[in-house]
Design an enzyme around this catalytic site. Sequence first.
Site, short mmCIF file in Angstrom:
data_model
loop_
_atom_site.label_atom_id
_atom_site.label_comp_id
_atom_site.label_asym_id
_atom_site.label_seq_id
_atom_site.Cartn_x
_atom_site.Cartn_y
_atom_site.Cartn_z
N SER A 63 0.86 -1.19 0.00
CA SER A 63 0.00 0.00 0.00
C SER A 63 0.89 1.23 0.00
O SER A 63 2.03 1.18 0.47
CB SER A 63 -0.88 0.01 1.26
OG SER A 63 -1.51 1.25 1.41
N TYR A 113 -1.56 -0.39 10.68
CA TYR A 113 -1.69 -0.96 9.33
C TYR A 113 -0.53 -0.47 8.46
O TYR A 113 0.10 -1.25 7.73
CB TYR A 113 -3.04 -0.54 8.74
CG TYR A 113 -3.24 -0.83 7.27
CD1 TYR A 113 -3.60 -2.10 6.83
CD2 TYR A 113 -3.08 0.18 6.31
CE1 TYR A 113 -3.81 -2.35 5.47
CE2 TYR A 113 -3.29 -0.06 4.96
CZ TYR A 113 -3.65 -1.33 4.55
OH TYR A 113 -3.85 -1.58 3.20
N LYS A 120 2.46 -2.64 6.49
CA LYS A 120 2.77 -2.58 5.05
C LYS A 120 4.24 -2.19 4.83
O LYS A 120 4.87 -2.64 3.87
CB LYS A 120 1.83 -1.60 4.34
CG LYS A 120 0.37 -2.08 4.31
CD LYS A 120 0.20 -3.39 3.54
CE LYS A 120 -1.26 -3.77 3.36
NZ LYS A 120 -1.46 -5.03 2.63
N1 LIG Z 1 -8.78 -0.87 -1.10
C1 LIG Z 1 -7.79 -0.04 -0.92
O1 LIG Z 1 -7.96 1.21 -0.92
C2 LIG Z 1 -6.40 -0.58 -0.71
C3 LIG Z 1 -5.34 0.34 -0.76
C4 LIG Z 1 -4.04 -0.12 -0.58
C5 LIG Z 1 -3.81 -1.47 -0.37
N2 LIG Z 1 -4.86 -2.33 -0.32
C6 LIG Z 1 -4.55 -3.74 -0.08
O2 LIG Z 1 -5.16 -4.55 -1.06
C7 LIG Z 1 -5.42 -5.86 -0.53
C8 LIG Z 1 -6.84 -6.28 -0.85
O3 LIG Z 1 -7.72 -5.34 -0.31
P1 LIG Z 1 -9.18 -5.05 -0.91
O4 LIG Z 1 -9.35 -3.59 -0.86
O5 LIG Z 1 -9.38 -5.77 -2.18
O6 LIG Z 1 -10.06 -5.69 0.26
P2 LIG Z 1 -11.47 -6.49 0.26
O7 LIG Z 1 -12.28 -6.15 -0.92
O8 LIG Z 1 -12.04 -6.28 1.61
O9 LIG Z 1 -10.98 -7.99 0.11
C9 LIG Z 1 -10.20 -8.60 1.11
C10 LIG Z 1 -10.05 -10.05 0.80
O10 LIG Z 1 -9.23 -10.68 1.80
C11 LIG Z 1 -9.93 -11.80 2.34
N3 LIG Z 1 -9.48 -11.96 3.72
C12 LIG Z 1 -9.56 -11.08 4.73
N4 LIG Z 1 -9.00 -11.57 5.84
C13 LIG Z 1 -8.53 -12.80 5.52
C14 LIG Z 1 -7.86 -13.81 6.23
N5 LIG Z 1 -7.53 -13.68 7.53
N6 LIG Z 1 -7.55 -14.97 5.60
C15 LIG Z 1 -7.86 -15.13 4.29
N7 LIG Z 1 -8.50 -14.21 3.56
C16 LIG Z 1 -8.83 -13.05 4.17
C17 LIG Z 1 -11.40 -11.46 2.15
O11 LIG Z 1 -12.24 -12.58 2.04
P3 LIG Z 1 -13.10 -13.27 3.22
O12 LIG Z 1 -13.66 -12.16 4.03
O13 LIG Z 1 -14.09 -14.08 2.47
O14 LIG Z 1 -12.08 -14.09 3.94
C18 LIG Z 1 -11.35 -10.79 0.79
O15 LIG Z 1 -11.30 -11.76 -0.24
C19 LIG Z 1 -5.08 -5.78 0.96
O16 LIG Z 1 -3.78 -6.27 1.16
C20 LIG Z 1 -5.09 -4.28 1.25
O17 LIG Z 1 -4.24 -3.93 2.32
C21 LIG Z 1 -6.15 -1.93 -0.49
#
Ligand SMILES: NC(=O)c1ccc[n+]([C@@H]2O[C@H](COP(=O)([O-])OP(=O)(O)OC[C@H]3O[C@@H](n4cnc5c(N)ncnc54)[C@H](OP(=O)(O)O)[C@@H]3O)[C@@H](O)[C@H]2O)c1
Length: 262
Positions: free
Chosen positions: A155, A168, A172
């Site tokens: 991130s 968080y 990262k």
């Molecule tokens: N969205 C943003 O603005 C943003 C920005 C920077 C970085 N990121 C990074 O991008 C990545 C994905 O985020 P996203 O925004 O796509 O989030 P999201 O839509 O909430 O998806 C998160 C995914 O992780 C799974 N998950 C959560 N906890 C878990 C665990 N303990 N074991 C296995 N699976 C787990 C969830 O599925 P279940 O709930 O079904 O397990 C879901 O498939 C993360 O690493 C986040 O830090 C996101």
Amino acid sequence: MEEPSVPISERQLFGLDGKVALVTGASKGIGEEIARLYARFGARVVVSSRRQSSVELVAAGIRKAGGEATGIAAHIGDSDQLRHLVDRTVALYGGIDILVNNAATNPVFGPAVDCSSVAFDKIMQVNVKAAFELAKMVFPVMKKQGRGSIIMMSSIAGQTPDPGLGIYSVSKAALNMLTKVLAREWGPDGIRVNAICPGLIKTKFSQALWDDEAILGRFVNHLPIPRMGSVEEISPLALFLASEASSYCTGSFFYADGGTNI
Ligand SMILES: NC(=O)c1ccc[n+]([C@@H]2O[C@H](COP(=O)([O-])OP(=O)(O)OC[C@H]3O[C@@H](n4cnc5c(N)ncnc54)[C@H](OP(=O)(O)O)[C@@H]3O)[C@@H](O)[C@H]2O)c1
């Protein structure tokens, strides 16, 4: 050093034909989009997250669209479940070429001083230790193959702390260093390790930041690209890093953040 004499077609450059990709956090958001794109480019994809019904749904959607995918549930904070995930993937598809350590958690929002030690441990366990454990389990498989690409979903918070997301951000930053450490140690085995650093992307994970216009404005209004990003604006980076197109990239961070980083 000799230049390659045969021009590489685009399909060879970005294609994943026959490759096996394991994507965590693939039941929704960024991970789901990466899984779908990988399948469109020919990979056999293992879709993973905590709930079997959710990963089945995504895998079935990929198969319906003509791709190859299997859903295998695993809580990434549980080493036994990670072991099962890796063993089943290898048993099913014969190897692992691409690992996307994408799942992460953030159970708290607010000043770092209010983050309990339980929450701190959980963030580190899921966002850092699990990524390390899974990479370690995949390492002998990739080493034996003599090739592999590991992608860490980091991130922009790993470089500049996000307000309200202090610990968080620490996790990262640790993931960024893990990327460099593994890239250095595993490069001679043909394994590349890189990180993607998204800015604010519209997913469930970030909903608290975009649900409210005023909060969203604080995050995006000053950016050169003054809006949040979409999952489709992150997955192409993951395709690049998985494919031959990135064969000389390792230990690097790839930003898609609307210019936050300037
Ligand atoms: N969205 C943003 O603005 C943003 C920005 C920077 C970085 N990121 C990074 O991008 C990545 C994905 O985020 P996203 O925004 O796509 O989030 P999201 O839509 O909430 O998806 C998160 C995914 O992780 C799974 N998950 C959560 N906890 C878990 C665990 N303990 N074991 C296995 N699976 C787990 C969830 O599925 P279940 O709930 O079904 O397990 C879901 O498939 C993360 O690493 C986040 O830090 C996101």
